[in-house]
Design an enzyme around this catalytic site. Structure first.
Site, PDB file in Angstrom:
ATOM      1  N   SER A 128       0.813  -1.215   0.000  1.00  0.00           N
ATOM      2  CA  SER A 128       0.000   0.000   0.000  1.00  0.00           C
ATOM      3  C   SER A 128       0.849   1.269   0.000  1.00  0.00           C
ATOM      4  CB  SER A 128      -0.913   0.027   1.226  1.00  0.00           C
ATOM      5  OG  SER A 128      -1.630  -1.173   1.340  1.00  0.00           O
TER       6      SER A 128
HETATM    7  N1  SAH Z   1      -0.798  -5.114   4.031  1.00  0.00           N
HETATM    8  C1  SAH Z   1      -0.072  -5.392   2.808  1.00  0.00           C
HETATM    9  C2  SAH Z   1      -0.874  -5.007   1.590  1.00  0.00           C
HETATM   10  C3  SAH Z   1      -1.111  -6.223   0.813  1.00  0.00           C
HETATM   11  S1  SAH Z   1      -2.229  -6.167  -0.528  1.00  0.00           S
HETATM   12  C4  SAH Z   1       1.313  -4.755   2.820  1.00  0.00           C
HETATM   13  O1  SAH Z   1       1.617  -4.009   3.743  1.00  0.00           O
HETATM   14  O2  SAH Z   1       2.106  -5.035   1.922  1.00  0.00           O
HETATM   15  C5  SAH Z   1      -3.504  -7.213   0.086  1.00  0.00           C
HETATM   16  C6  SAH Z   1      -3.115  -8.618   0.429  1.00  0.00           C
HETATM   17  O3  SAH Z   1      -4.287  -9.289   0.878  1.00  0.00           O
HETATM   18  C7  SAH Z   1      -2.585  -9.449  -0.742  1.00  0.00           C
HETATM   19  O4  SAH Z   1      -1.345  -9.980  -0.418  1.00  0.00           O
HETATM   20  C8  SAH Z   1      -3.639 -10.547  -0.923  1.00  0.00           C
HETATM   21  O5  SAH Z   1      -3.087 -11.797  -1.322  1.00  0.00           O
HETATM   22  C9  SAH Z   1      -4.214 -10.625   0.471  1.00  0.00           C
HETATM   23  N2  SAH Z   1      -5.557 -11.209   0.539  1.00  0.00           N
HETATM   24  C10 SAH Z   1      -6.600 -11.038  -0.298  1.00  0.00           C
HETATM   25  N3  SAH Z   1      -7.680 -11.732   0.115  1.00  0.00           N
HETATM   26  C11 SAH Z   1      -7.298 -12.364   1.277  1.00  0.00           C
HETATM   27  C12 SAH Z   1      -7.962 -13.229   2.182  1.00  0.00           C
HETATM   28  N4  SAH Z   1      -9.239 -13.616   2.021  1.00  0.00           N
HETATM   29  N5  SAH Z   1      -7.269 -13.698   3.243  1.00  0.00           N
HETATM   30  C13 SAH Z   1      -5.973 -13.335   3.453  1.00  0.00           C
HETATM   31  N6  SAH Z   1      -5.288 -12.522   2.618  1.00  0.00           N
HETATM   32  C14 SAH Z   1      -5.950 -12.028   1.541  1.00  0.00           C
END
Ligand code: SAH
Length: 216
Positions: A61
């Site tokens: 993000s």
């Molecule tokens: N917080 C992260 C942002 C990641 S983007 C950072 O600081 O880098 C969102 C993430 O959520 C992705 O890696 C995606 O694979 C994950 N995601 C999406 N749906 C999900 C679910 N149902 N359970 C766990 N992770 C999920």
């Protein structure tokens, strides 16, 4: 001072100008090296204020959004926090500086493995993680003081609301991911009577996807 360090200082000043006032939040962002959480080819952009691609088609993000969501959580240092969507691990690392323990769930094993290496490298020992479907929450560890969801859900995930303590806060992007679909950052406060819901601002996140990803 090298260009990366200079970039970091400028970013912190820009976040302050954009209204991030909580000194603990700014200090946590200052202490976590974002360059470690992204691919080497993007290192020069580590402290530019935008999202960047990570493995598995996901994104780390934008720093402003990380700072804003963290500030909205109003963390206390005794708190137990659940994060859904570990991704690169950057948001979890920031949270780990501001609370007692972070529980973080990711549906891609590959992403979680890389994130764990980074937590080790930075000696962040108060993060517990697992591969799973974050929409289910983490019932064995519930209830949580705070919950942060970093992928966009079509509606507020009810199972997560149920895993919040009374008085607990959840920040979650709600709306359809991708395209021109509207997403809003929503703040939920669980009260004794029910929940209070407040829309904070428009955002763009990758979608919250059901189930664990098929890759190993
Ligand atoms: N917080 C992260 C942002 C990641 S983007 C950072 O600081 O880098 C969102 C993430 O959520 C992705 O890696 C995606 O694979 C994950 N995601 C999406 N749906 C999900 C679910 N149902 N359970 C766990 N992770 C999920």
């Amino acid at each position: 001072m090298d260009a990366i360090e200079q970039g970091k200082i400028e970013l912190i000043m820009a976040l302050r100008r954009q209204g991030i006032r909580d000194k603990r939040v700014l200090s946590a962002l200052e202490r976590i090296p974002r360059e470690i959480f992204i691919n080497a080819s993007f290192r020069k952009q580590a402290y530019e204020d935008h999202a960047l691609p990570i493995e598995c088609g996901q994104t780390i993000s934008q720093p402003f959004v990380v700072a804003y969501m963290t500030e909205q959580l109003q963390l206390g240092d005794r708190m137990k926090v659940l994060e859904v969507g570990t991704g690169s691990g950057y948001q979890a690392a920031v949270l780990s500086k501001l609370c007692r323990r972070v529980y973080t769930i990711e549906r891609y094993r590959t992403l979680l493995k890389d994130a764990l290496k980074r937590f080790d490298e930075l000696r962040l020992h108060n993060i517990t993680s697992k591969v799973g479907d974050g929409a289910e929450g983490w019932p064995e560890q519930a209830p949580f003081d705070r919950i942060i969801v970093t992928a966009a859900a079509p509606s507020v995930p009810q199972k997560l609301v149920e895993q919040l303590k009374p008085g607990g806060i959840m920040i979650v992007p709600v709306g359809i991911a991708g395209g021109r679909g509207e997403q809003n950052l929503v703040r939920i406060v669980r009260t004794e009577e029910g929940v209070k819901r407040e829309e904070l601002m428009p955002v763009r996140f990758v979608p919250l996807v059901e189930g664990v990803a098929k890759e190993s």
